[in-house]
Motif scaffolding. Sequence first.
Motif, PDB file in Angstrom:
ATOM      1  N   CYS A  53       0.210   8.716 -13.072  1.00  0.00           N
ATOM      2  CA  CYS A  53      -0.259   7.762 -14.207  1.00  0.00           C
ATOM      3  C   CYS A  53       0.773   7.770 -15.136  1.00  0.00           C
ATOM      4  N   GLU A  54       1.622   9.119 -15.461  1.00  0.00           N
ATOM      5  CA  GLU A  54       2.426   8.739 -16.415  1.00  0.00           C
ATOM      6  C   GLU A  54       3.583   8.054 -15.936  1.00  0.00           C
ATOM      7  N   GLU A  55       3.899   8.104 -14.733  1.00  0.00           N
ATOM      8  CA  GLU A  55       5.032   7.309 -14.105  1.00  0.00           C
ATOM      9  C   GLU A  55       4.634   5.749 -14.240  1.00  0.00           C
ATOM     10  N   ARG A  86      10.275  -1.727 -14.836  1.00  0.00           N
ATOM     11  CA  ARG A  86      10.847  -1.360 -13.614  1.00  0.00           C
ATOM     12  C   ARG A  86       9.745  -0.969 -12.610  1.00  0.00           C
ATOM     13  N   PRO A  87       9.975  -1.111 -11.297  1.00  0.00           N
ATOM     14  CA  PRO A  87       8.982  -0.684 -10.389  1.00  0.00           C
ATOM     15  C   PRO A  87       8.673   0.871 -10.730  1.00  0.00           C
ATOM     16  N   PRO A  88       7.359   1.372 -10.305  1.00  0.00           N
ATOM     17  CA  PRO A  88       7.176   2.769 -10.437  1.00  0.00           C
ATOM     18  C   PRO A  88       7.556   3.366  -9.074  1.00  0.00           C
ATOM     19  N   VAL A  89       7.876   4.591  -9.103  1.00  0.00           N
ATOM     20  CA  VAL A  89       8.215   5.529  -8.264  1.00  0.00           C
ATOM     21  C   VAL A  89       7.354   6.690  -8.033  1.00  0.00           C
ATOM     22  N   PHE A  90       6.475   6.557  -7.181  1.00  0.00           N
ATOM     23  CA  PHE A  90       5.059   7.571  -7.129  1.00  0.00           C
ATOM     24  C   PHE A  90       5.624   8.754  -6.524  1.00  0.00           C
ATOM     25  N   THR A  91       5.145   9.932  -6.848  1.00  0.00           N
ATOM     26  CA  THR A  91       5.164  10.936  -6.009  1.00  0.00           C
ATOM     27  C   THR A  91       4.055  11.869  -6.089  1.00  0.00           C
ATOM     28  N   ASP A  92       3.896  13.049  -5.163  1.00  0.00           N
ATOM     29  CA  ASP A  92       2.560  13.587  -4.790  1.00  0.00           C
ATOM     30  C   ASP A  92       2.426  14.774  -5.643  1.00  0.00           C
ATOM     31  N   ASP A  93       3.109  15.191  -6.437  1.00  0.00           N
ATOM     32  CA  ASP A  93       2.793  16.408  -7.137  1.00  0.00           C
ATOM     33  C   ASP A  93       3.609  16.271  -8.673  1.00  0.00           C
ATOM     34  N   LEU A  98     -10.178  12.284 -10.972  1.00  0.00           N
ATOM     35  CA  LEU A  98      -9.490  13.556 -11.803  1.00  0.00           C
ATOM     36  C   LEU A  98      -8.238  14.424 -10.855  1.00  0.00           C
ATOM     37  N   PHE A  99      -8.759  14.287  -9.700  1.00  0.00           N
ATOM     38  CA  PHE A  99      -7.917  14.852  -8.799  1.00  0.00           C
ATOM     39  C   PHE A  99      -6.322  14.457  -8.735  1.00  0.00           C
ATOM     40  N   VAL A 100      -6.396  13.184  -8.795  1.00  0.00           N
ATOM     41  CA  VAL A 100      -5.051  12.612  -8.818  1.00  0.00           C
ATOM     42  C   VAL A 100      -4.405  12.476 -10.189  1.00  0.00           C
ATOM     43  N   ARG A 101      -5.239  12.583 -11.182  1.00  0.00           N
ATOM     44  CA  ARG A 101      -4.781  12.386 -12.690  1.00  0.00           C
ATOM     45  C   ARG A 101      -4.066  13.642 -13.092  1.00  0.00           C
ATOM     46  N   ILE A 126       1.005  -1.195   0.015  1.00  0.00           N
ATOM     47  CA  ILE A 126       0.163   0.188   0.078  1.00  0.00           C
ATOM     48  C   ILE A 126       1.070   1.098  -0.032  1.00  0.00           C
ATOM     49  N   ALA A 127       1.831   1.202   0.856  1.00  0.00           N
ATOM     50  CA  ALA A 127       2.598   2.397   0.981  1.00  0.00           C
ATOM     51  C   ALA A 127       3.528   2.583  -0.470  1.00  0.00           C
ATOM     52  N   SER A 128       3.645   1.668  -1.281  1.00  0.00           N
ATOM     53  CA  SER A 128       4.475   1.957  -2.516  1.00  0.00           C
ATOM     54  C   SER A 128       3.583   2.703  -3.587  1.00  0.00           C
ATOM     55  N   PHE A 129       2.117   3.017  -3.424  1.00  0.00           N
ATOM     56  CA  PHE A 129       1.463   3.718  -4.347  1.00  0.00           C
ATOM     57  C   PHE A 129       1.461   5.183  -3.896  1.00  0.00           C
ATOM     58  N   SER A 130       0.613   5.722  -5.012  1.00  0.00           N
ATOM     59  CA  SER A 130       0.485   7.267  -4.681  1.00  0.00           C
ATOM     60  C   SER A 130      -0.158   7.426  -3.303  1.00  0.00           C
ATOM     61  N   ARG A 131       0.302   8.437  -2.491  1.00  0.00           N
ATOM     62  CA  ARG A 131      -0.442   8.684  -1.260  1.00  0.00           C
ATOM     63  C   ARG A 131      -1.885   9.176  -1.568  1.00  0.00           C
ATOM     64  N   PRO A 132      -2.113  10.343  -2.353  1.00  0.00           N
ATOM     65  CA  PRO A 132      -3.600  10.618  -2.646  1.00  0.00           C
ATOM     66  C   PRO A 132      -4.397   9.722  -3.392  1.00  0.00           C
ATOM     67  N   GLY A 133      -3.725   8.946  -3.895  1.00  0.00           N
ATOM     68  CA  GLY A 133      -4.498   7.537  -4.670  1.00  0.00           C
ATOM     69  C   GLY A 133      -5.201   6.791  -3.567  1.00  0.00           C
ATOM     70  N   ILE A 134      -4.136   6.467  -2.741  1.00  0.00           N
ATOM     71  CA  ILE A 134      -4.448   5.447  -1.720  1.00  0.00           C
ATOM     72  C   ILE A 134      -5.546   6.135  -0.714  1.00  0.00           C
ATOM     73  N   GLU A 135      -5.545   7.197  -0.428  1.00  0.00           N
ATOM     74  CA  GLU A 135      -6.210   8.016   0.592  1.00  0.00           C
ATOM     75  C   GLU A 135      -7.643   8.231  -0.074  1.00  0.00           C
ATOM     76  N   LEU A 136      -7.719   8.778  -1.406  1.00  0.00           N
ATOM     77  CA  LEU A 136      -9.080   8.779  -2.009  1.00  0.00           C
ATOM     78  C   LEU A 136      -9.815   7.617  -2.106  1.00  0.00           C
ATOM     79  N   THR A 137      -8.882   6.505  -2.538  1.00  0.00           N
ATOM     80  CA  THR A 137      -9.572   5.055  -2.549  1.00  0.00           C
ATOM     81  C   THR A 137     -10.467   4.849  -1.319  1.00  0.00           C
ATOM     82  N   LYS A 138      -9.596   4.910  -0.123  1.00  0.00           N
ATOM     83  CA  LYS A 138     -10.152   4.540   1.094  1.00  0.00           C
ATOM     84  C   LYS A 138     -11.630   5.406   1.187  1.00  0.00           C
TER      85      LYS A 138
END
Length: 275
Positions: A256-258, A267-274, A247-250, A211-223
Amino acid sequence: MTDSENSNFVLVDRPVPGVALVTLNRPERMNSMAFDVMVPLRSVLQELTYDNSVRAVVLTGAGRGFSSGADHKSAGSVPHIDGLTRPSYALRSMEVLDDVILALRKMHQPVIAAVNGAAIGGGLCLALACDIRVAGESAYFRAAGINNGLTASELGLSYLLPRAIGTSRAFEVMLTGRDIDAAEAERIGLVSRTVPDADLLDVCYQMGERIASFSRPGIELTKRTLWSGLDAGSLEGHMQAEGLGQLFVRLLTANCEEAVAARAEKRPPVFTDDK
């Protein structure tokens, strides 16, 4: 009992990066929901939700039980009750327990219940308030209020349980007060999986790390949208909320591009929040 002694009833560890382990630590009372345990638990949850180094939380109990629910022998002390009459004292007591259930649901991070042994009465409610439940093979669940001459409805149980396992099963479980073992809990959807007791925490840590490896806003908004979907008055209204979150996360992150680039580059994605 002093505040420092009370704090020993709830332990916080960081077993792996991004994951906090919260342990109810009163094993001699099967981690029952005495106020000496619930008040510090409420404080811990309120602190962790704003700890931005924590991306997932695992909740478990020390010893051989997750939580045995109400403590009928040693209920502990409720704060801020001086001068209250018995009815007001009861209302304040219930408010403390309600706050714990709601704090679990409202946390920014997903919460994984690592259910070891008994989850009885309020302990079942604690597990249901978590976002994900994983059971050790020795786990069992009971809506115990009916066995104690009370209602089985407490701390959101009559709301959460039907949504987890369906109405007919929830009615039966709550009206009979029978035990559900780990195997049945997995079969009826009360838990997402059952694992050997010795593997329980490691499985939950691995889940938390993923879970921690994914986008922070993506996880929070999914919850948020998963929980709001349980409350939704209509499919159309909920779909609009889902769409706004997507739309907010996109639009506000490059995640998404990453993800697309990482798949292309194997390779594994490296997500950031901006951006």
